[in-house]
Design a protein around this motif. Structure first.
Motif, PDB file in Angstrom:
ATOM      1  N   UNK A  51       0.824  -1.202   0.000  1.00  0.00           N
ATOM      2  CA  UNK A  51       0.000   0.000   0.000  1.00  0.00           C
ATOM      3  C   UNK A  51       0.860   1.254   0.000  1.00  0.00           C
ATOM      4  N   UNK A  52       1.926   1.265   0.823  1.00  0.00           N
ATOM      5  CA  UNK A  52       2.820   2.417   0.853  1.00  0.00           C
ATOM      6  C   UNK A  52       3.545   2.591  -0.470  1.00  0.00           C
ATOM      7  N   UNK A  53       3.949   1.486  -1.069  1.00  0.00           N
ATOM      8  CA  UNK A  53       4.623   1.565  -2.375  1.00  0.00           C
ATOM      9  C   UNK A  53       3.700   2.183  -3.413  1.00  0.00           C
ATOM     10  N   UNK A  54       2.421   1.807  -3.373  1.00  0.00           N
ATOM     11  CA  UNK A  54       1.465   2.358  -4.340  1.00  0.00           C
ATOM     12  C   UNK A  54       1.238   3.844  -4.096  1.00  0.00           C
ATOM     13  N   UNK A  55       1.255   4.281  -2.828  1.00  0.00           N
ATOM     14  CA  UNK A  55       1.151   5.711  -2.527  1.00  0.00           C
ATOM     15  C   UNK A  55       2.302   6.473  -3.173  1.00  0.00           C
ATOM     16  N   UNK A  56       3.514   5.933  -3.038  1.00  0.00           N
ATOM     17  CA  UNK A  56       4.692   6.561  -3.640  1.00  0.00           C
ATOM     18  C   UNK A  56       4.540   6.643  -5.154  1.00  0.00           C
ATOM     19  N   UNK A  57       4.099   5.553  -5.756  1.00  0.00           N
ATOM     20  CA  UNK A  57       3.944   5.524  -7.208  1.00  0.00           C
ATOM     21  C   UNK A  57       2.869   6.500  -7.676  1.00  0.00           C
ATOM     22  N   UNK A  58       1.727   6.518  -7.009  1.00  0.00           N
ATOM     23  CA  UNK A  58       0.631   7.396  -7.424  1.00  0.00           C
ATOM     24  C   UNK A  58       1.022   8.865  -7.290  1.00  0.00           C
ATOM     25  N   UNK A  59       1.677   9.204  -6.174  1.00  0.00           N
ATOM     26  CA  UNK A  59       2.053  10.595  -5.930  1.00  0.00           C
ATOM     27  C   UNK A  59       3.089  11.060  -6.958  1.00  0.00           C
ATOM     28  N   UNK A  60       4.121  10.243  -7.162  1.00  0.00           N
ATOM     29  CA  UNK A  60       5.179  10.643  -8.096  1.00  0.00           C
ATOM     30  C   UNK A  60       4.681  10.616  -9.540  1.00  0.00           C
ATOM     31  N   UNK A  61       3.749   9.697  -9.856  1.00  0.00           N
ATOM     32  CA  UNK A  61       3.205   9.645 -11.224  1.00  0.00           C
ATOM     33  C   UNK A  61       2.547  10.964 -11.604  1.00  0.00           C
ATOM     34  N   UNK A  62       1.835  11.578 -10.659  1.00  0.00           N
ATOM     35  CA  UNK A  62       1.223  12.879 -10.932  1.00  0.00           C
ATOM     36  C   UNK A  62       2.286  13.919 -11.258  1.00  0.00           C
ATOM     37  N   UNK A  63       3.386  13.889 -10.524  1.00  0.00           N
ATOM     38  CA  UNK A  63       4.469  14.849 -10.778  1.00  0.00           C
ATOM     39  C   UNK A  63       5.103  14.611 -12.146  1.00  0.00           C
ATOM     40  N   UNK A  64       5.217  13.322 -12.543  1.00  0.00           N
ATOM     41  CA  UNK A  64       5.832  12.989 -13.832  1.00  0.00           C
ATOM     42  C   UNK A  64       4.957  13.427 -14.999  1.00  0.00           C
ATOM     43  N   UNK A  65       3.673  13.578 -14.751  1.00  0.00           N
ATOM     44  CA  UNK A  65       2.730  13.899 -15.834  1.00  0.00           C
ATOM     45  C   UNK A  65       2.172  15.306 -15.727  1.00  0.00           C
ATOM     46  N   UNK A  66       2.897  16.169 -15.040  1.00  0.00           N
ATOM     47  CA  UNK A  66       2.516  17.577 -14.954  1.00  0.00           C
ATOM     48  C   UNK A  66       3.473  18.392 -15.810  1.00  0.00           C
ATOM     49  N   UNK A  67       2.962  18.993 -16.863  1.00  0.00           N
ATOM     50  CA  UNK A  67       3.817  19.771 -17.755  1.00  0.00           C
ATOM     51  C   UNK A  67       4.583  18.877 -18.716  1.00  0.00           C
ATOM     52  N   UNK A  68       5.602  19.454 -19.362  1.00  0.00           N
ATOM     53  CA  UNK A  68       6.395  18.711 -20.339  1.00  0.00           C
ATOM     54  C   UNK A  68       7.421  17.832 -19.635  1.00  0.00           C
TER      55      UNK A  68
END
Length: 388
Positions: A51-68
């Motif tokens: 569950x914690x690993x998925x939190x890390x992935x979900x949070x960072x995925x948003x950062x990776x897909x913001x802007x170019x």
């Protein structure tokens, strides 16, 4: 799966104190705490951090897909890679079923594609362990028996934009498996390809057939058969002789089959127009082989039916692959890839390679001059698009 977790854990730092998690203030302190909690659980022997690993992935995925993409800070890419690492550890810690291992391989690939290198490229080391320990045994054959160079998995990406494919793979001439780009073909949707369908549409048509497991064999030859005769002789009766339908004109000859496939959109990045693209059909039983060779054009190899094992070598390692000296076969290696004569071809074992098992719906991008070896694992129908 015995020993899988031990091998993965051995690829990690020896102690928790050696496991780096150094981030600047750009990364929220609360997320850094989640990362540290995963690290602590990893070394304490507990395996309840999915569950914690998925939190890390979900949070960072948003950062990776913001802007170019060029504006994504490398630290966030590192966070994403750590999330992938912790997820893989959770998947493989206890009941490492085949399904979980396949998910772990995909997770490593996502980290390699979207993240950044962490801990001396630990995800590459782990994916190699997953392949060596699990993947090949799953297919009941070890295609690398007797050979021991570093083998890495061909990366996978799902439906990349034209710009991303061009920048990351076409311009850099890097092989990649594209997922989800041919699922809409009529060959999958309207009337899925099968022996019965092929016989219905084209069973009475006469086509050239290659007889022999590979074109470099002394007893290799060509003959003309109807598709019904080919299926009956080489597939239904399952004779010890191997026959393969390798046709460059099949889709011109049988337009009903041509209507079942579509040229990948990425070919529009080429120099020519649609008429300059060569479409080839490759149909045959398991065990047929295309020897290690290279082609003069870019290649999209689309898998429609069955699975194929494929190994790729860079043009930079051509000298280690011992091409034939004759003009006719100078694009073909003398080496039997899966049972090499090490005394005769000693440098072959030093040539690194990529490998994959191509599944139905996968499309492998093979750059110009990249050496590739192909073996059908079962009844297989592939379509390749050669373009410049």
């Amino acid at each position: 799966m015995a020993g899988l977790w031990s091998a993965i854990f051995a690829a990690l730092p020896v102690t928790e104190a050696d496991f780096p998690l150094d981030f600047s203030e750009k990364i929220e302190p609360s997320l850094v705490e989640v990362l540290k909690q995963c690290r602590q659980q990893l070394y304490s022997g507990r395996c309840q951090w999915m569950q914690d690993a998925q939190i890390i992935l979900d949070f960072s995925w948003e950062k990776l897909n913001t802007g170019t993409w060029r504006d994504v800070d490398k630290e966030w890419r590192c966070v994403y890679s750590y999330g992938c690492l912790f997820k893989v550890a959770s998947l493989c810690r206890e009941d490492a079923s085949a399904v979980k291992v396949q998910e772990a391989i995909r997770t490593c690939d996502m980290g390699l594609l979207m993240g950044a290198s962490i801990m001396d490229n630990v995800l590459q080391r782990i994916i190699r362990i997953l392949q060596n320990k699990v993947w090949k045994s799953h297919y009941k054959e070890d295609p690398n028996e007797g050979v021991s160079p570093k083998a890495l998995a061909v990366p996978r990406i799902r439906c990349p934009s034209l710009e991303r494919f061009k920048n990351d793979y076409l311009d850099t001439q890097k092989p990649v498996i594209l997922e989800g780009i041919i699922d809409h073909w009529p060959a999958f949707k309207n009337h899925p390809w099968s022996l019965e369908y092929l016989q219905t549409v084209a069973g009475c048509r006469t086509v050239p057939v290659e007889v022999g497991s590979r074109y470099t064999d002394e007893n290799w030859s060509q003959t003309l058969l109807t598709i019904n005769e080919f299926i009956d002789q080489y597939i239904v009766k399952n004779t010890t002789d191997l026959g393969y339908l390798a046709q460059h004109q099949l889709f011109d000859q049988i337009p009903e089959l041509r209507d079942d496939i579509l040229i990948p959109d990425y070919c529009c990045l080429g120099d020519g127009d649609e008429d300059d693209i060569t479409i080839n059909a490759w149909f045959g039983p398991g065990g047929t082989v295309s020897p290690l060779h290279h082609d003069p054009q870019l290649n999209f190899l689309a898998q429609v039916v069955g699975r194929k094992y494929i190994r790729l070598y860079s043009p930079e390692d051509t000298d280690k692959l011992y091409p034939h000296q004759s003009q006719l076969l100078n694009n073909t290696s003398q080496v039997e890839v899966e049972s090499p004569d090490i005394e005769k071809f000693p440098e072959f074992v030093n040539a690194p390679y990529l490998e994959c098992v191509l599944q139905p719906g996968d499309v492998l991008f093979i750059p110009v001059k990249h050496w590739h070896y192909v073996r059908s694992l079962e009844l297989s129908f592939s379509v390749s698009f050669w373009w410049s």
